[in-house]
Enzyme design. Structure first.
Site, short mmCIF file in Angstrom:
data_model
loop_
_atom_site.label_atom_id
_atom_site.label_comp_id
_atom_site.label_asym_id
_atom_site.label_seq_id
_atom_site.Cartn_x
_atom_site.Cartn_y
_atom_site.Cartn_z
N GLN A 172 0.77 -1.31 0.00
CA GLN A 172 0.09 0.10 -0.02
C GLN A 172 0.92 1.10 -0.10
O GLN A 172 0.03 2.22 -0.39
CB GLN A 172 -0.86 -0.04 1.30
CG GLN A 172 -2.19 -1.11 1.13
CD GLN A 172 -2.80 -1.08 2.21
OE1 GLN A 172 -2.72 -1.71 3.28
NE2 GLN A 172 -4.02 -0.25 2.43
N HIS A 200 1.33 -9.09 4.80
CA HIS A 200 0.33 -8.01 5.06
C HIS A 200 -0.44 -8.24 3.52
O HIS A 200 -0.33 -7.26 2.61
CB HIS A 200 0.87 -6.65 5.19
CG HIS A 200 -0.13 -5.70 5.55
ND1 HIS A 200 -0.02 -5.02 6.61
CD2 HIS A 200 -1.21 -5.40 4.88
CE1 HIS A 200 -1.14 -4.27 6.66
NE2 HIS A 200 -1.76 -4.27 5.66
N ASN A 205 -6.64 -4.49 15.34
CA ASN A 205 -6.69 -3.52 14.28
C ASN A 205 -8.49 -3.37 14.67
O ASN A 205 -8.99 -4.25 14.51
CB ASN A 205 -6.80 -4.11 13.13
CG ASN A 205 -5.07 -4.01 12.57
OD1 ASN A 205 -4.29 -3.73 13.58
ND2 ASN A 205 -4.91 -4.51 11.30
N SER A 222 -5.58 2.38 -0.92
CA SER A 222 -6.43 1.31 -0.15
C SER A 222 -6.82 0.21 -1.05
O SER A 222 -7.19 0.53 -2.05
CB SER A 222 -7.56 2.16 0.38
OG SER A 222 -8.41 1.21 1.09
N TRP A 223 -6.69 -0.94 -0.54
CA TRP A 223 -6.78 -2.07 -1.31
C TRP A 223 -8.03 -2.20 -2.39
O TRP A 223 -7.95 -2.37 -3.58
CB TRP A 223 -7.07 -3.47 -0.45
CG TRP A 223 -5.78 -3.73 0.18
CD1 TRP A 223 -5.80 -3.23 1.78
CD2 TRP A 223 -4.56 -4.08 0.07
NE1 TRP A 223 -4.64 -3.51 2.30
CE2 TRP A 223 -3.92 -4.24 1.19
CE3 TRP A 223 -3.89 -4.75 -0.97
CZ2 TRP A 223 -2.47 -4.67 1.28
CZ3 TRP A 223 -2.79 -5.34 -1.18
CH2 TRP A 223 -1.98 -4.99 0.03
N LYS A 252 -9.63 7.43 -0.63
CA LYS A 252 -10.16 7.15 0.71
C LYS A 252 -8.71 7.29 1.37
O LYS A 252 -7.77 6.33 1.35
CB LYS A 252 -10.36 5.57 0.87
CG LYS A 252 -10.98 5.41 2.60
CD LYS A 252 -11.39 3.99 2.58
CE LYS A 252 -12.12 3.91 4.04
NZ LYS A 252 -12.50 2.48 4.11
N ASN A 271 -0.76 -9.80 9.19
CA ASN A 271 -1.78 -8.79 9.31
C ASN A 271 -3.12 -9.24 9.04
O ASN A 271 -3.15 -9.67 7.89
CB ASN A 271 -1.07 -7.53 8.68
CG ASN A 271 -2.42 -6.54 8.69
OD1 ASN A 271 -2.31 -5.81 9.67
ND2 ASN A 271 -3.28 -6.46 7.65
N GLU A 272 -4.14 -9.52 9.93
CA GLU A 272 -5.52 -9.50 9.58
C GLU A 272 -5.90 -10.98 8.72
O GLU A 272 -6.28 -10.77 7.82
CB GLU A 272 -5.97 -8.28 8.71
CG GLU A 272 -5.90 -7.09 9.50
CD GLU A 272 -6.88 -5.66 8.88
OE1 GLU A 272 -6.89 -4.90 9.62
OE2 GLU A 272 -7.18 -5.84 7.86
N GLU A 329 -4.08 -1.10 14.55
CA GLU A 329 -4.46 0.06 13.34
C GLU A 329 -5.86 0.61 13.94
O GLU A 329 -6.48 -0.16 14.49
CB GLU A 329 -4.87 -0.76 12.22
CG GLU A 329 -3.55 -0.98 10.99
CD GLU A 329 -4.09 -1.89 9.94
OE1 GLU A 329 -5.17 -1.48 9.39
OE2 GLU A 329 -3.20 -2.39 9.21
#
Length: 468
Positions: free
Chosen positions: A19, A116, A297, A428-429, A435, A159-160, A375
Site C-alpha cells: 500500500q 500483509h 486492528n 487502499s486495497w 480514501k 496482518n489480519e 491500526e
C-alpha cells in the site's frame, strides 16, 4: 475529565509494503496476485502508491518531528523471495536493512510484519494458504527473516488473517475474487493460524532476540435487539467468523466446543467441510502461550439481526454512503442502529466497541500478555486547503478511541501502544486513492508530504500523553 496514557506508551503510525512502497517490479521484486487483479478489476493500481520505497527517509524524518515513535512496516515477501521460495533477492534484503537502519536513526521503533495481504503470485496462484505446501514456504521465509534481520525487535507473523480469508472467499474483493465460500474462509484462517503458530515456535526455539505476535482485525459484534435470542445468535455466529475462530486458535491452541458448534452450523447451512488435522492442533497448542503480544486492528463494530434469506454482500468501495449490504445465510444480516454515525464507506464509528473488544480478550484469553492497537483511524475524502487538511473529524475519531484505550488500561488491560492508520496517505486495497487515512497528506502526483491538522494534534498527545 481529561484522560492520559502511560509514559512508555508507543504512539505509532502504520504502513504496509504494497500500500505504500510502489516500485512493484523494481530491483528484482517478484509479482503478487494484486498486480494483475487490480489491472483487471479496478480503476487504480499500486504504482506508485506513496513511493515509500524511495521516500522512506522523508516519512521517517516527519515521524521523528511529529512525535511518532513507532512504525508498522511490512516486508514484501516477493522482494525477498520473488517466487515465494528458492533464490533470495539480495537487493530486496539490502532495501529492508537500509529501511530499518533509518528507523533506528530517527528513533522510530519498527514493528515488522511478514505477511500483509501480499502472497507472491507463484504461491497465490497455487492455492495460497488453502494449499498446505505454502505453510512450509511461509515458515521458511519467516526463518530467513528472523536470521537476516536481527535488528528487528518486534515481529508480527500476519496482518489480519480474518480479512484475508473474508476478502478472498466471502466478499470476493481480494484475489482470487471468490464469493460466499464459507468453508474456504475457515480453512484459510485455520491454515494461516497454523503457519503463525509454527513461525512463533520456530522463533522461540531459535532463541532469536525480540518479541513476536500476530495482528488480528477484531470488529466487535452486537445483537440489533439484545432481547431477541435470534439476534443474539446472529451476533455470536458473526463473531465466530470474524473473531472467535482465530482468537481461539491464537490463545487456546484449539477451537472451543462453542466455536465449533457455530462453525459446523454455518457449514451445514452453506456447504463445505474443513480439513483440521491432529498435527495442526499440536502446532497451535505449542504456540498458544508463546505470543508476546496481540495486535488489534479496530475500525468499527457491527449490529446483527436474524435473517433467513440467501447470502448477498455488496461492498461499498467508492464512498457512496448507504450502498453496502451484508447478509449471510444461516448467520444474519448487518443492521445499524439509526443513531450510530457512519463514514462515507458505511463503516460504523463506535469507540466503545474497541473498549469492549480489549476487555473481551482480557476476560476470555487470560494468557494474553499485552496488546497493541496496531491500526485505528478514519478514512476520509480529505479536502486539501492551504497546504494542509483541516481534519477535525479524524482528530475527534482518534481522540475518542484513545480515551477508551485509557479506560481499558485503568480497568486492568495491558495495552502498550497505538498505531494510527495510516502514517501517510496510502492506497487502499479495494477503495483506491480517494480514501485517505494519513497523518501526512500525500500529493500522489508530486509525492510531496504535507502534515494535516491531525498530525499537530497527535504530536502534542504523544509528547504529553494527555488526550485533549
Amino acid at each position: 475529565m481529561t484522560k492520559t496514557l502511560p509514559k512508555d506508551f508507543i504512539f505509532g503510525g502504520a504502513t504496509a509494503a504494497y500500500q505504500a512502497e510502489g516500485a512493484t517490479h523494481t530491483d528484482g521484486k517478484g509479482p503478487v496476485a494484486w498486480d494483475k487483479y487490480l489491472e483487471d478489476n479496478y480503476w487504480y493500481t499500486a504504482e506508485p502508491a506513496s513511493d515509500f520505497y524511495n521516500r522512506y527517509p522523508v516519512d521517517l524524518k516527519l515521524s521523528e518531528e511529529f512525535g511518532v515513535n513507532g512504525i508498522r512496516i511490512s516486508i514484501a515477501w516477493s522482494r525477498i523471495f520473488p517466487t515465494g521460495k528458492g533464490d533470495v533477492n539480495p537487493k530486496g534484503v539490502e532495501y529492508y536493512h537500509n529501511l530499518f537502519a533509518e528507523c533506528h536513526k530517527r528513533h522510530v521503533e519498527p514493528f515488522v510484519t511478514l505477511h500483509h495481504f501480499d502472497t507472491p503470485e507463484a504461491l497465490h496462484s497455487d492455492g495460497d494458504f488453502l494449499n498446505r505446501e505454502n505453510i512450509e514456504h511461509f515458515v521458511n521465509y519467516a526463518e530467513f527473516c528472523f536470521k537476516e534481520f536481527s535488528e528487528v525487535n518486534y515481529w508480527t507473523t500476519f496482518n489480519e488473517i480474518g480479512p484475508i480469508g473474508d476478502g478472498q472467499y466471502l466478499v470476493g474483493k481480494f484475489p482470487p475474487g471468490i464469493q460466499y465460500d464459507l468453508a474456504k474462509v475457515f480453512q484459510s484462517h485455520h491454515n494461516m493460524m497454523v503457519s503463525h503458530a509454527r513461525a512463533v515456535k520456530l522463533f522461540k526455539d531459535g532463541g532469536y532476540s525480540g518479541e513476536i505476535g500476530v495482528v488480528h482485525a477484531l470488529p466487535t459484534k452486537y445483537p440489533f435487539d439484545a432481547n431477541n435470542p435470534d439476534d443474539v445468535r446472529a451476533a455470536e455466529l458473526e463473531d465466530i467468523i470474524h473473531n472467535k475462530f482465530i482468537l481461539d486458535a491464537t490463545y487456546l491452541g484449539k477451537y472451543s466446543d462453542k466455536t465449533m458448534e457455530g462453525v459446523n452450523h454455518i457449514l451445514e447451512v452453506n456447504g463445505g467441510e474443513l480439513d483440521l488435522r491432529e498435527e495442526d492442533f499440536v502446532a497451535l497448542d505449542a504456540a498458544k502461550d508463546l505470543n508476546d503480544f496481540l495486535g488489534i486492528n479496530y475500525y468499527m463494530s457491527d449490529w446483527m439481526q436474524a435473517f433467513d434469506g440467501e447470502t448477498e454482500i455488496i461492498h461499498n468501495g467508492k464512498g457512496e454512503k448507504g450502498s453496502s449490504k451484508y447478509q449471510i445465510k444461516g448467520v444474519g444480516r448487518r443492521k445499524a442502529p439509526v443513531d450510530v454515525p457512519k463514514t462515507d464507506w458505511d463503516w460504523i464509528i463506535f469507540p466503545q466497541g474497541l473498549y469492549d473488544q480489549i476487555m473481551r480478550v482480557k476476560a476470555d484469553y487470560p494468557n494474553y500478555k499485552k496488546i497493541y492497537i496496531t491500526e485505528n483511524g478514519l478514512g476520509y475524502k480529505d479536502e486539501f486547503v492551504d497546504n494542509t487538511v483541516y481534519d477535525d473529524g479524524r482528530i475527534d475519531y482518534v481522540k475518542k478511541h484513545l480515551e477508551v484505550i485509557s479506560d481499558a488500561i485503568s480497568d486492568g488491560a495491558n495495552v502498550k501502544g497505538y498505531f494510527m492508520w495510516s502514517l501517510m496517505d496510502v492506497f487502499s486495497w479495494s477503495n483506491g486513492y480517494e480514501k485517505r487515512y494519513g497523518l501526512f497528506y500525500v500529493d500522489f502526483e508530486t509525492q510531496e508530504r504535507y502534515p494535516k491538522k491531525s498530525a499537530y494534534w497527535y504530536k502534542k498527545v504523544a509528547e504529553t500523553q494527555v488526550i485533549e
